[in-house]
Write a protein that holds these residues in place. Structure first.
Motif, PDB file in Angstrom:
ATOM      1  N   ASN A  20       0.826  -1.209   0.000  1.00  0.00           N
ATOM      2  CA  ASN A  20       0.000   0.000   0.000  1.00  0.00           C
ATOM      3  C   ASN A  20       0.861   1.260   0.000  1.00  0.00           C
ATOM      4  N   LEU A  21       1.923   1.254   0.795  1.00  0.00           N
ATOM      5  CA  LEU A  21       2.807   2.406   0.827  1.00  0.00           C
ATOM      6  C   LEU A  21       3.535   2.550  -0.505  1.00  0.00           C
ATOM      7  N   MET A  22       3.985   1.450  -1.089  1.00  0.00           N
ATOM      8  CA  MET A  22       4.664   1.515  -2.388  1.00  0.00           C
ATOM      9  C   MET A  22       3.743   2.079  -3.463  1.00  0.00           C
ATOM     10  N   LYS A  23       2.473   1.699  -3.447  1.00  0.00           N
ATOM     11  CA  LYS A  23       1.519   2.243  -4.423  1.00  0.00           C
ATOM     12  C   LYS A  23       1.416   3.759  -4.288  1.00  0.00           C
ATOM     13  N   ILE A  25       3.694   5.801  -2.913  1.00  0.00           N
ATOM     14  CA  ILE A  25       4.983   6.368  -3.319  1.00  0.00           C
ATOM     15  C   ILE A  25       5.041   6.459  -4.842  1.00  0.00           C
ATOM     16  N   ASP A  26       4.622   5.391  -5.524  1.00  0.00           N
ATOM     17  CA  ASP A  26       4.602   5.381  -6.988  1.00  0.00           C
ATOM     18  C   ASP A  26       3.689   6.482  -7.533  1.00  0.00           C
ATOM     19  N   GLU A  27       2.530   6.654  -6.908  1.00  0.00           N
ATOM     20  CA  GLU A  27       1.577   7.670  -7.352  1.00  0.00           C
ATOM     21  C   GLU A  27       2.169   9.079  -7.214  1.00  0.00           C
ATOM     22  N   VAL A  28       2.790   9.350  -6.076  1.00  0.00           N
ATOM     23  CA  VAL A  28       3.377  10.675  -5.845  1.00  0.00           C
ATOM     24  C   VAL A  28       4.522  10.921  -6.826  1.00  0.00           C
ATOM     25  N   PHE A  29       5.395   9.931  -6.987  1.00  0.00           N
ATOM     26  CA  PHE A  29       6.531  10.106  -7.889  1.00  0.00           C
ATOM     27  C   PHE A  29       6.044  10.346  -9.320  1.00  0.00           C
ATOM     28  N   ALA A  30       5.067   9.572  -9.763  1.00  0.00           N
ATOM     29  CA  ALA A  30       4.534   9.736 -11.120  1.00  0.00           C
ATOM     30  C   ALA A  30       3.909  11.118 -11.302  1.00  0.00           C
ATOM     31  N   PHE A  78      13.968   8.167  -4.171  1.00  0.00           N
ATOM     32  CA  PHE A  78      12.677   8.470  -3.578  1.00  0.00           C
ATOM     33  C   PHE A  78      12.210   7.320  -2.693  1.00  0.00           C
ATOM     34  N   VAL A  79      12.322   6.089  -3.194  1.00  0.00           N
ATOM     35  CA  VAL A  79      11.955   4.914  -2.403  1.00  0.00           C
ATOM     36  C   VAL A  79      12.874   4.781  -1.196  1.00  0.00           C
ATOM     37  N   SER A  80      14.161   4.996  -1.388  1.00  0.00           N
ATOM     38  CA  SER A  80      15.129   4.910  -0.294  1.00  0.00           C
ATOM     39  C   SER A  80      14.791   5.903   0.812  1.00  0.00           C
ATOM     40  N   TYR A  81      14.347   7.095   0.431  1.00  0.00           N
ATOM     41  CA  TYR A  81      13.954   8.094   1.425  1.00  0.00           C
ATOM     42  C   TYR A  81      12.857   7.540   2.329  1.00  0.00           C
ATOM     43  N   PHE A  82      11.860   6.903   1.748  1.00  0.00           N
ATOM     44  CA  PHE A  82      10.762   6.383   2.564  1.00  0.00           C
ATOM     45  C   PHE A  82      11.183   5.173   3.390  1.00  0.00           C
ATOM     46  N   LYS A  83      12.182   4.444   2.952  1.00  0.00           N
ATOM     47  CA  LYS A  83      12.757   3.393   3.795  1.00  0.00           C
ATOM     48  C   LYS A  83      13.433   4.024   5.009  1.00  0.00           C
ATOM     49  N   ARG A  84      14.124   5.161   4.792  1.00  0.00           N
ATOM     50  CA  ARG A  84      14.770   5.862   5.903  1.00  0.00           C
ATOM     51  C   ARG A  84      13.739   6.450   6.864  1.00  0.00           C
ATOM     52  N   VAL A  85      12.603   6.885   6.317  1.00  0.00           N
ATOM     53  CA  VAL A  85      11.507   7.388   7.160  1.00  0.00           C
ATOM     54  C   VAL A  85      10.961   6.249   8.027  1.00  0.00           C
ATOM     55  N   LEU A 100       1.273  11.664   2.323  1.00  0.00           N
ATOM     56  CA  LEU A 100       1.420  11.668   0.866  1.00  0.00           C
ATOM     57  C   LEU A 100       0.101  12.031   0.188  1.00  0.00           C
ATOM     58  N   ASP A 101      -1.023  11.557   0.737  1.00  0.00           N
ATOM     59  CA  ASP A 101      -2.334  11.972   0.224  1.00  0.00           C
ATOM     60  C   ASP A 101      -2.510  13.479   0.373  1.00  0.00           C
ATOM     61  N   ASN A 102      -2.075  14.003   1.510  1.00  0.00           N
ATOM     62  CA  ASN A 102      -2.160  15.440   1.747  1.00  0.00           C
ATOM     63  C   ASN A 102      -1.340  16.210   0.716  1.00  0.00           C
ATOM     64  N   LEU A 103      -0.147  15.728   0.416  1.00  0.00           N
ATOM     65  CA  LEU A 103       0.688  16.357  -0.601  1.00  0.00           C
ATOM     66  C   LEU A 103      -0.033  16.357  -1.949  1.00  0.00           C
ATOM     67  N   LEU A 104      -0.636  15.235  -2.300  1.00  0.00           N
ATOM     68  CA  LEU A 104      -1.325  15.126  -3.585  1.00  0.00           C
ATOM     69  C   LEU A 104      -2.540  16.042  -3.681  1.00  0.00           C
TER      70      LEU A 104
END
Length: 130
Positions: A20-23, A25-30, A78-85, A100-104
């Motif tokens: 769910n988090l990867m989805k 992350i993918d949405e925000v990056f795209a 970008f993915v690595s950042y969220f792993k660090r988070v 991330l929803d808030n950002l979108l």
């Protein structure tokens, strides 16, 4: 005697992100990667931050995520950042997905705490340390 279990930060390179988090992350990056180049430049990132603090938020965003300092954020960074988070143990998937929803939806950003990866090569600007 029982073994002590550390409740401190984890090694971010060993963090597995949920599907769910990867989805999300993918949405925000795209959404940021307008030209489909698989990397986000400062102009693309600034377009996401619409609440009147684009330049400051963009600089902070790049300071946190652009580990190789090339002024572009690649997908793996970008993915690595969220792993660090997530390695901090301070956030749930629900917390991060909500931000991330808030950002979108609003263009507002959240500054997450992160854990540095072992052997990180990003150099700290000595002026920032003062």
């Amino acid at each position: 005697m029982g073994a002590l279990i550390s409740k401190g930060p984890k090694d971010p390179t060993k963090v597995k992100l949920s599907s769910n988090l990867m989805k999300k992350i993918d949405e925000v990056f795209a959404r940021m990667d307008k030209d489909g180049s698989k990397e986000v430049d400062t102009a693309e990132a600034a377009n996401m931050f619409t609440k009147g603090f684009g330049a400051i938020a963009t600089k902070k965003f790049f300071d946190d995520i652009d580990k190789d300092g090339d002024k572009n954020i690649q997908y793996d960074e970008f993915v690595s950042y969220f792993k660090r988070v997530m390695a901090t143990g301070a956030y749930s998937d629900k917390d991060v997905i909500g931000e991330l929803d808030n950002l979108l939806t609003t263009g507002e950003v959240c500054g997450f705490q992160t854990v540095d990866e072992p052997g990180s090569t990003k150099k700290m600007d000595p002026k920032k340390a003062m």
